[in-house]
Design a protein around this motif. Structure first.
Motif, mmCIF file in Angstrom:
data_model
loop_
_atom_site.group_PDB
_atom_site.id
_atom_site.type_symbol
_atom_site.label_atom_id
_atom_site.label_comp_id
_atom_site.label_asym_id
_atom_site.label_seq_id
_atom_site.Cartn_x
_atom_site.Cartn_y
_atom_site.Cartn_z
ATOM 1 N N ILE A 86 0.855 -1.188 0.000
ATOM 2 C CA ILE A 86 0.000 0.000 0.000
ATOM 3 C C ILE A 86 0.894 1.242 0.000
ATOM 4 O O ILE A 86 1.582 1.509 0.983
ATOM 5 C CB ILE A 86 -0.908 0.012 1.247
ATOM 6 C CG1 ILE A 86 -1.783 -1.243 1.287
ATOM 7 C CG2 ILE A 86 -1.736 1.279 1.297
ATOM 8 C CD1 ILE A 86 -2.476 -1.470 2.618
ATOM 9 N N PRO A 87 0.913 2.008 -1.092
ATOM 10 C CA PRO A 87 1.715 3.237 -1.089
ATOM 11 C C PRO A 87 1.040 4.307 -0.233
ATOM 12 O O PRO A 87 -0.187 4.463 -0.275
ATOM 13 C CB PRO A 87 1.752 3.649 -2.563
ATOM 14 C CG PRO A 87 0.584 2.984 -3.188
ATOM 15 C CD PRO A 87 0.248 1.780 -2.368
ATOM 16 N N SER A 99 7.197 3.430 16.805
ATOM 17 C CA SER A 99 7.841 3.541 15.482
ATOM 18 C C SER A 99 6.948 4.213 14.449
ATOM 19 O O SER A 99 7.372 5.107 13.730
ATOM 20 C CB SER A 99 8.232 2.160 14.965
ATOM 21 O OG SER A 99 9.114 1.535 15.839
ATOM 22 N N VAL A 100 5.700 3.750 14.369
ATOM 23 C CA VAL A 100 4.777 4.212 13.330
ATOM 24 C C VAL A 100 3.381 4.376 13.926
ATOM 25 O O VAL A 100 2.908 3.500 14.658
ATOM 26 C CB VAL A 100 4.697 3.195 12.163
ATOM 27 C CG1 VAL A 100 3.730 3.672 11.089
ATOM 28 C CG2 VAL A 100 6.069 2.933 11.571
ATOM 29 N N ILE A 101 2.738 5.485 13.599
ATOM 30 C CA ILE A 101 1.330 5.686 13.950
ATOM 31 C C ILE A 101 0.545 5.787 12.647
ATOM 32 O O ILE A 101 0.838 6.644 11.806
ATOM 33 C CB ILE A 101 1.113 6.958 14.795
ATOM 34 C CG1 ILE A 101 1.780 6.802 16.159
ATOM 35 C CG2 ILE A 101 -0.384 7.258 14.943
ATOM 36 C CD1 ILE A 101 1.688 8.027 17.049
ATOM 37 N N LEU A 102 -0.426 4.898 12.494
ATOM 38 C CA LEU A 102 -1.334 4.948 11.347
ATOM 39 C C LEU A 102 -2.553 5.743 11.788
ATOM 40 O O LEU A 102 -3.397 5.259 12.534
ATOM 41 C CB LEU A 102 -1.727 3.532 10.914
ATOM 42 C CG LEU A 102 -0.565 2.615 10.532
ATOM 43 C CD1 LEU A 102 -1.075 1.207 10.277
ATOM 44 C CD2 LEU A 102 0.182 3.163 9.333
ATOM 45 N N LYS A 108 -8.862 5.801 6.873
ATOM 46 C CA LYS A 108 -10.008 6.089 6.004
ATOM 47 C C LYS A 108 -9.833 5.484 4.612
ATOM 48 O O LYS A 108 -10.790 5.101 3.972
ATOM 49 C CB LYS A 108 -10.221 7.599 5.877
ATOM 50 C CG LYS A 108 -10.857 8.219 7.089
ATOM 51 C CD LYS A 108 -11.016 9.709 6.872
ATOM 52 C CE LYS A 108 -11.562 10.394 8.108
ATOM 53 N NZ LYS A 108 -11.651 11.852 7.913
ATOM 54 N N GLU A 109 -8.595 5.404 4.160
ATOM 55 C CA GLU A 109 -8.316 4.866 2.829
ATOM 56 C C GLU A 109 -8.129 3.355 2.792
ATOM 57 O O GLU A 109 -8.454 2.714 1.800
ATOM 58 C CB GLU A 109 -7.044 5.503 2.264
ATOM 59 C CG GLU A 109 -7.202 6.916 1.785
ATOM 60 C CD GLU A 109 -5.941 7.414 1.104
ATOM 61 O OE1 GLU A 109 -5.383 6.674 0.274
ATOM 62 O OE2 GLU A 109 -5.515 8.538 1.415
ATOM 63 N N HIS A 110 -7.586 2.774 3.879
ATOM 64 C CA HIS A 110 -7.109 1.398 3.782
ATOM 65 C C HIS A 110 -7.654 0.410 4.814
ATOM 66 O O HIS A 110 -7.395 -0.783 4.690
ATOM 67 C CB HIS A 110 -5.568 1.380 3.840
ATOM 68 C CG HIS A 110 -4.950 2.235 2.789
ATOM 69 N ND1 HIS A 110 -5.018 1.927 1.446
ATOM 70 C CD2 HIS A 110 -4.286 3.406 2.873
ATOM 71 C CE1 HIS A 110 -4.411 2.873 0.751
ATOM 72 N NE2 HIS A 110 -3.953 3.776 1.593
ATOM 73 N N VAL A 111 -8.358 0.888 5.821
ATOM 74 C CA VAL A 111 -8.893 -0.005 6.847
ATOM 75 C C VAL A 111 -10.405 -0.086 6.683
ATOM 76 O O VAL A 111 -11.099 0.923 6.709
ATOM 77 C CB VAL A 111 -8.530 0.485 8.275
ATOM 78 C CG1 VAL A 111 -9.200 -0.382 9.335
ATOM 79 C CG2 VAL A 111 -7.025 0.486 8.465
ATOM 80 N N LYS A 112 -10.883 -1.308 6.502
ATOM 81 C CA LYS A 112 -12.321 -1.521 6.350
ATOM 82 C C LYS A 112 -13.007 -1.501 7.712
ATOM 83 O O LYS A 112 -14.061 -0.896 7.884
ATOM 84 C CB LYS A 112 -12.567 -2.852 5.650
ATOM 85 C CG LYS A 112 -14.002 -3.115 5.310
ATOM 86 C CD LYS A 112 -14.104 -4.387 4.491
ATOM 87 C CE LYS A 112 -15.522 -4.614 4.027
ATOM 88 N NZ LYS A 112 -15.603 -5.789 3.150
ATOM 89 N N ALA A 113 -12.394 -2.174 8.697
ATOM 90 C CA ALA A 113 -12.978 -2.237 10.039
ATOM 91 C C ALA A 113 -11.933 -2.648 11.058
ATOM 92 O O ALA A 113 -10.961 -3.345 10.727
ATOM 93 C CB ALA A 113 -14.136 -3.232 10.073
ATOM 94 N N ASN A 124 -8.963 -3.021 3.471
ATOM 95 C CA ASN A 124 -9.750 -2.826 2.255
ATOM 96 C C ASN A 124 -9.365 -3.792 1.145
ATOM 97 O O ASN A 124 -10.191 -4.117 0.296
ATOM 98 C CB ASN A 124 -9.628 -1.389 1.746
ATOM 99 C CG ASN A 124 -10.493 -0.428 2.528
ATOM 100 O OD1 ASN A 124 -11.352 -0.833 3.301
ATOM 101 N ND2 ASN A 124 -10.259 0.850 2.343
ATOM 102 N N HIS A 125 -8.122 -4.277 1.136
ATOM 103 C CA HIS A 125 -7.713 -5.211 0.081
ATOM 104 C C HIS A 125 -8.196 -6.639 0.357
ATOM 105 O O HIS A 125 -7.943 -7.530 -0.434
ATOM 106 C CB HIS A 125 -6.193 -5.176 -0.134
ATOM 107 C CG HIS A 125 -5.390 -5.631 1.040
ATOM 108 N ND1 HIS A 125 -4.897 -4.762 1.978
ATOM 109 C CD2 HIS A 125 -4.999 -6.866 1.450
ATOM 110 C CE1 HIS A 125 -4.225 -5.435 2.902
ATOM 111 N NE2 HIS A 125 -4.282 -6.712 2.594
#
Length: 134
Positions: A86-87, A99-102, A108-113, A124-125
């Motif tokens: 996922i870019p 390290s990383v906070i999503l 909103k773009e990549h998490v369905k639930a 989402n994929h």
């Protein structure tokens, strides 16, 4: 007295600067209270600055205690989970407790639930991942 507790979940994923760079496995916090997605500078491979660009001037990021964090730049990475690449553009900061906070921009773009009861993230994929409490 009512105490509100924010729940965050951690997923294991990999980040890649480009196809020339190896995957870097790292825990990523899904934070529904964060607007922007950020990562700590030391997560990035050497030479990442060549692919970075200036973050928008109006960008202000605060940590959980309300302290303003210095945003160094913005960098495009591949976020890899369950084989799906996922870019995404992340803001780079020096001081961050994880390290990383999503943030919500990513979610909103990549998490369905996010399923808190079974501690699972639906992407989402199409894949599902086990998440741990942060």
């Amino acid at each position: 007295m009512l105490v509100l507790r924010k729940r965050e979940f951690v997923v294991s994923a990999a980040l890649r600067l480009s196809s020339d760079h190896p995957l870097h496995q790292t825990p990523c916090v899904l934070d529904t209270g964060a607007g922007q997605s950020v990562l700590r500078e030391d997560v990035l491979p050497s030479g990442w600055q060549q692919q970075a660009r200036r973050a928008p001037r109006s960008t202000h990021i605060c940590d959980a205690s309300g302290k303003l964090l210095k945003v160094k730049s913005q960098v495009g990475l591949s976020f890899v989970v369950d084989g799906a690449s996922i870019p995404f553009q992340f803001l780079v900061v020096m001081a961050l407790s994880v390290s990383v906070i999503l943030g919500m921009d990513f979610q909103k773009e990549h998490v369905k639930a996010i399923y808190p009861v079974c501690e699972t993230v639906a992407w989402n994929h199409g894949s599902l991942n086990k998440a741990e409490n942060a």
